[in-house]
Scaffold this motif. Structure first.
Motif, mmCIF file in Angstrom:
data_model
loop_
_atom_site.group_PDB
_atom_site.id
_atom_site.type_symbol
_atom_site.label_atom_id
_atom_site.label_comp_id
_atom_site.label_asym_id
_atom_site.label_seq_id
_atom_site.Cartn_x
_atom_site.Cartn_y
_atom_site.Cartn_z
ATOM 1 N N LYS A 141 0.842 -1.202 0.000
ATOM 2 C CA LYS A 141 0.000 0.000 0.000
ATOM 3 C C LYS A 141 0.880 1.256 0.000
ATOM 4 O O LYS A 141 0.614 2.214 -0.724
ATOM 5 N N PHE A 142 1.927 1.236 0.806
ATOM 6 C CA PHE A 142 2.811 2.403 0.855
ATOM 7 C C PHE A 142 3.546 2.592 -0.478
ATOM 8 O O PHE A 142 3.990 3.690 -0.797
ATOM 9 N N ALA A 143 3.659 1.517 -1.240
ATOM 10 C CA ALA A 143 4.269 1.651 -2.570
ATOM 11 C C ALA A 143 3.267 2.197 -3.583
ATOM 12 O O ALA A 143 3.642 2.541 -4.700
ATOM 13 N N GLY A 144 1.992 2.232 -3.189
ATOM 14 C CA GLY A 144 1.001 2.852 -4.057
ATOM 15 C C GLY A 144 0.059 1.900 -4.776
ATOM 16 O O GLY A 144 -0.572 2.274 -5.758
ATOM 17 N N TYR A 145 -0.057 0.656 -4.272
ATOM 18 C CA TYR A 145 -0.946 -0.300 -4.931
ATOM 19 C C TYR A 145 -1.815 -1.032 -3.906
ATOM 20 O O TYR A 145 -1.370 -1.331 -2.810
ATOM 21 N N ASP A 146 -3.045 -1.328 -4.323
ATOM 22 C CA ASP A 146 -3.921 -2.124 -3.462
ATOM 23 C C ASP A 146 -3.749 -3.613 -3.718
ATOM 24 O O ASP A 146 -4.108 -4.435 -2.878
ATOM 25 N N ARG A 147 -3.271 -3.957 -4.883
ATOM 26 C CA ARG A 147 -3.096 -5.379 -5.174
ATOM 27 C C ARG A 147 -2.160 -5.560 -6.366
ATOM 28 O O ARG A 147 -1.954 -4.640 -7.160
#
Ligand code: SF4
Ligand code: SF4
Ligand code: SF4
Lengths: 182, 672
Positions: free
Chosen positions: B104-110
């Motif tokens: 998530k902190f990298a910018g993705y939900d999945r």
């Protein structure tokens, strides 16, 4: 110039043996310092970092201290209880040699402010969320020589301005202190 | 701005080496929250039922819960969903640790992985920079060792890595995905990862996750943190120590193993050893455990310390991390009384990337076949005399898919059918082709009957919770229900009455409690788990224990304040039901029917076929399913799943009129 003054010294006692590596301290610190408060979480912005190396059984919470413009010349190693640490593991500095204790986007240095707030918090937040008691807060009255050191401040600011440019520093100051006042 | 979630999926096509960052539809958050809910929607939309689980067309979805990365305590689950090579149905396994928040902190939900890489690769996600990198040098390496090496070569000590071991590379049907102190183990998702040529995913993220209503949300988090130590002071009485507190079962901290070792079955889920736990044994085991476990450790943002760092001089990593019940699964299945054996073999098994529940059962099954003469020295050259050595022998063979290991690598159900010669009769502890907990009891428990029969999470521990597993002592019941705030609105009186009466003279299983109450209790337990699977909150703090910090009354607030979408108790219940229905539909489309919904035949000695049939009828009706266990058109439409109803009708699984089963057209995906 110096005069004796009573001062409350805020101490966080770190018992690394009790740390479980949950990084709740990192999460909460970043949330507390978001604008508005608690509006975002990002452990990379935290002013405490937990060095976690499970396969060496190394768990070490470290607080962000001063900014330093230059890295150390040596890198010593410590062996404690058979575990090898790098000197940097213990270091609180926001240092050019690493990305620790810096805002991820701007690179501006981060420093633990003991959760300065108005009204004062009963305990810093990282301590509050550390239910394992790896972090314990203590206050101590001490007589200290109050020293004014404007020169140091100026030197530091100049260094920062050299590195980041004047505008970034001004922005950061107004961002940090602007919010404090409302 | 998107709150609590990032609003992006990472789409990775390993065949073409293509990577895309794709914005997601915000409406999905309202309908499915995230985690399992969204994963199920993706699998429904994009994987037709004919797709073979190990083919490139299968998707492997690494979802994060909606609350992962927020300050909510214990919101750290990675929900991995795909189709299982073993059950041929949807597999969804979850793991704790640190991976989901980091993503998530990298910018993705999945991360959605499809295709198959020509050579072994790993994925490196560093915020916006995503690379597919060669993993040829990691071939055959242990899961933990792989993670260490990747962190080293990337010079990213803070990267979070999930990886498979040799079992996954070799597509063992019960291979796990391992990460730090956690693993996603059930259903053979490690084999799917192996079939894609994907050894690991490393991720490092330094971006923000935003809260819609920060002050309100933070206050809720504080309440949970305040409750945890209070709850620790107030263990539930009259239940075994392992069920008295919260968290995942505290296997690394607790020494008293009377309940597991005397209550669960040893060997290939065969017999209980009611006199196993003696005072001498207690001393001996405590010593072993204290020597092995160096430190108790937690998942991201959780104080519960359910895991332990375990010393293991024989592994290349010298240590590994253990959690939960795998401490005992190998010991008990091997019938070896020495706990140290458990620590040694579990470490090795984790490096191979094996499911700690299924693997010991498969090996115990092989020993039974050997002792019965169905497998011989010709099948198992050099098979040792002692059970501990036999287990290590089998573990190696299976991981390498060598000789008999190649057959056993498919689990008890498929192996029994391949071996033949009467081996099928030894397949006594599977449901839906998957190994169940080694529990053998006397009287049919109608509540657990329904959970075993209809649960699609395959693992009972992922469905049960909230209520004690046996009646409470009579003089404690009043006290227990007094502060039981966890009950769903409208059910308070009924559920309290159940606890107050349960165990009395005529208030015993199996004909009590009344079926409608059985249905409601099962539904409540299951619903709470489905909510967790969407939010990413650990079941150990929510759906699994009794009187947990999270419950149906504060979860809607957590979700509302995090996302800014107003969700009340009823809405949350509806979302959970929608996700449940969708998962059922995904499986129905792959052939799941009533005939598959059976607990292991010998799970209880006393069975009541007529009562069981009635229970199933009633529960199906309660869930909005027809007699075959297929969601009815009406129930689907009520949950805004019209597209599911249409598809099932088009395939002839439902009739256009709305709900008569048509057994003849069921397209059971046969495994040959
Ligand atoms: S909150 Fe405490 S136990 Fe958790 S990582 Fe921080 S110092 Fe360690
Ligand atoms: S005392 Fe406050 S500012 Fe300092 S590390 Fe802890 S939470 Fe952050
Ligand atoms: S309760 Fe245990 S398993 Fe669950 S998140 Fe916390 S430490 Fe992990």
């Amino acid at each position: 110039m110096a005069e004796k003054k009573k001062k409350t010294v805020k101490v966080i006692k770190i018992d690394a043996d009790k740390c479980n590596g949950c990084r709740a301290c990192e999460a909460v610190c970043s949330a507390f310092h978001a604008t508005p408060k608690y509006s975002s979480t990002n452990p990379a912005r935290s002013r405490i970092r937990v060095v976690c190396e499970p396969l060496k059984n190394i768990y070490l919470p470290v607080y962000a201290g001063e900014y330093t413009p230059a890295e150390c010349s040596g890198r010593d190693k410590y062996v404690i209880d058979g575990k090898q640490y790098s000197e940097c593991d213990f270091c609180r500095a926001s240092c050019p040699s690493r990305d620790l204790f810096k805002e991820p986007d701007s690179g501006l240095p981060l420093k633990c402010d003991m959760c300065e707030d108005d009204p004062d918090l009963e305990e810093p937040l990282c301590v509050q969320v550390c239910l394992s008691d790896a972090l314990v807060y203590e206050e101590r009255e001490e007589e200290v020589e109050e020293q004014e050191s404007p020169e140091e401040l100026e030197i530091g600011l100049e260094e920062l301005a050299k590195k980041y440019g004047k505008q970034k520093i001004l922005d950061a100051v107004s961002r940090i202190y602007g919010n404090r006042e409302n | 701005m998107r709150y609590a979630e990032t609003g992006f999926s990472l789409e990775v096509d390993l065949t073409r080496g293509n990577i895309e960052r794709v914005e997601t539809d915000p409406e999905w958050t309202q309908l499915y929250l995230g985690g399992l809910g969204t994963n199920a929607k993706i699998l429904w939309d994009r994987v037709p039922p004919e797709v073979d689980p190990l083919s490139p067309e299968n998707l492997l979805v690494f979802g994060t819960g909606l609350l992962c990365g927020t300050p909510a305590t214990g919101a750290n689950r990675t929900i991995v969903s795909t189709f299982s090579p073993q059950t041929r149905l949807m597999a969804y396994s979850m793991m704790g640790g640190f991976w989901a928040p980091e993503l998530k902190f990298a910018g993705y939900d999945r991360v959605i992985v499809r295709g198959r890489s020509p050579g072994l690769v790993y994925l490196w996600i560093h915020n916006d920079k995503v690379e597919i990198r060669d993993a040829g040098h990691l071939h055959g390496k242990g899961a933990l060792e792989t993670a260490e090496r990747i962190r080293e070569e990337l010079k990213e000590p803070k990267a979070q890595v999930l990886a498979i071991g040799l079992a996954g590379e070799n597509r063992v049907f019960y291979a796990s995905i391992e990460h730090a102190r956690s693993s996603a183990s059930r259903g053979g998702i490690g084999a799917v990862m192996g079939s894609k040529g994907l050894k690991a995913i490393a991720v490092r993220g330094t971006k923000d996750i935003n809260m819609a209503r920060p002050a309100e949300f933070f206050q809720l988090c504080q309440q949970v943190l305040d409750y945890i130590p209070k709850r620790a002071q107030d263990p539930v009485k009259g239940v075994p120590p392992i069920l008295a507190g919260i968290g995942s079962p505290q296997e690394m901290a607790i020494h008293d193993e009377k309940w597991h070792t005397t209550g669960f079955a040893w060997g290939h889920a065969r017999r209980r050893r009611k006199d196993f736990w003696t005072p001498e044994r207690a001393v001996e085991w405590k010593q072993t455990q204290d020597q092995a476990v160096e430190r108790l450790i937690s998942c991201y943002n959780c104080p519960m310390k359910c895991g332990g760092i375990v010393t293991h001089p024989e592994l290349p990593t010298r240590k590994y991390m253990m959690k939960c019940y795998s401490k005992l699964t190998y010991v008990m299945a091997a019938m070896v009384d020495d706990l140290d054996f458990g620590f040694r073999i579990a470490g090795k098994a984790q490096e191979y990337g094996f499911d700690g529940y299924t693997t010991p059962q498969v090996m115990a099954f092989a020993i039974e076949l050997y002792e019965a003469g169905i497998l011989t020295d010709a099948d198992m050259p050099g098979f040792p005399e002692r059970n501990d050595e036999r287990f290590f022998y089998l573990l190696d063979k299976i991981a390498h898919r060598e000789g008999i290991g190649d057959v056993l690598a498919e689990g008890v159900y498929w192996a029994a059918r391949k071996i033949g010669k009467g081996a099928e009769a030894y397949d006594h502890n599977t449901t839906k082709k998957h190994e169940q907990m080694p529990i053998k009891l006397g009287m049919l428990n109608p509540i657990f009957f329904l959970m075993y029969a209809t649960g699609e999470k395959i693992s009972i521990t992922q469905i049960e919770g909230q209520i004690p597993q046996a009646p409470l002592p009579k003089d404690y019941r009043e006290e227990f229900v007094k502060d039981w705030v966890h009950l769903p609105t409208g059910k308070e009186a009924r559920f309290k009455k159940f606890i107050l009466e349960w165990g009395d003279e005529d208030k015993r299983f199996p004909f009590w409690p009344p079926m409608d109450l059985v249905c409601e209790l099962v539904d409540w337990m299951e619903t709470m788990h489905y909510i967790d699977d969407c939010t990413g909150i650990c079941a150990g703090l929510s759906s699994f224990p009794i009187k947990p910090p999270y419950h149906i009354h504060n979860l809607p607030l957590f979700l509302s304040h995090a996302t800014g979408i107003d969700i009340d108790e009823e809405t949350l219940w509806t979302i959970s039901r929608r996700v449940r229905q969708l998962v059922r539909a995904v499986n129905v489309r792959r052939g799941l029917r009533r005939k598959d919904e059976r607990p292991p035949q010998d799970h209880w000695k006393k069975r009541f076929p007529e009562l069981e049939a009635q229970l199933l009828d009633q529960y199906y009706a309660f869930k909005g399913w027809n007699r075959e266990g297929i969601p009815t058109r009406k129930s689907l439409e009520n949950l805004k799943l019209d597209f599911v109803a249409e598809d099932l009708i088009r395939r002839g699984i439902l009739t256009g009129g709305g709900g008569t089963p048509s057994e003849a057209t069921a397209t059971e995906a046969a495994h040959k």
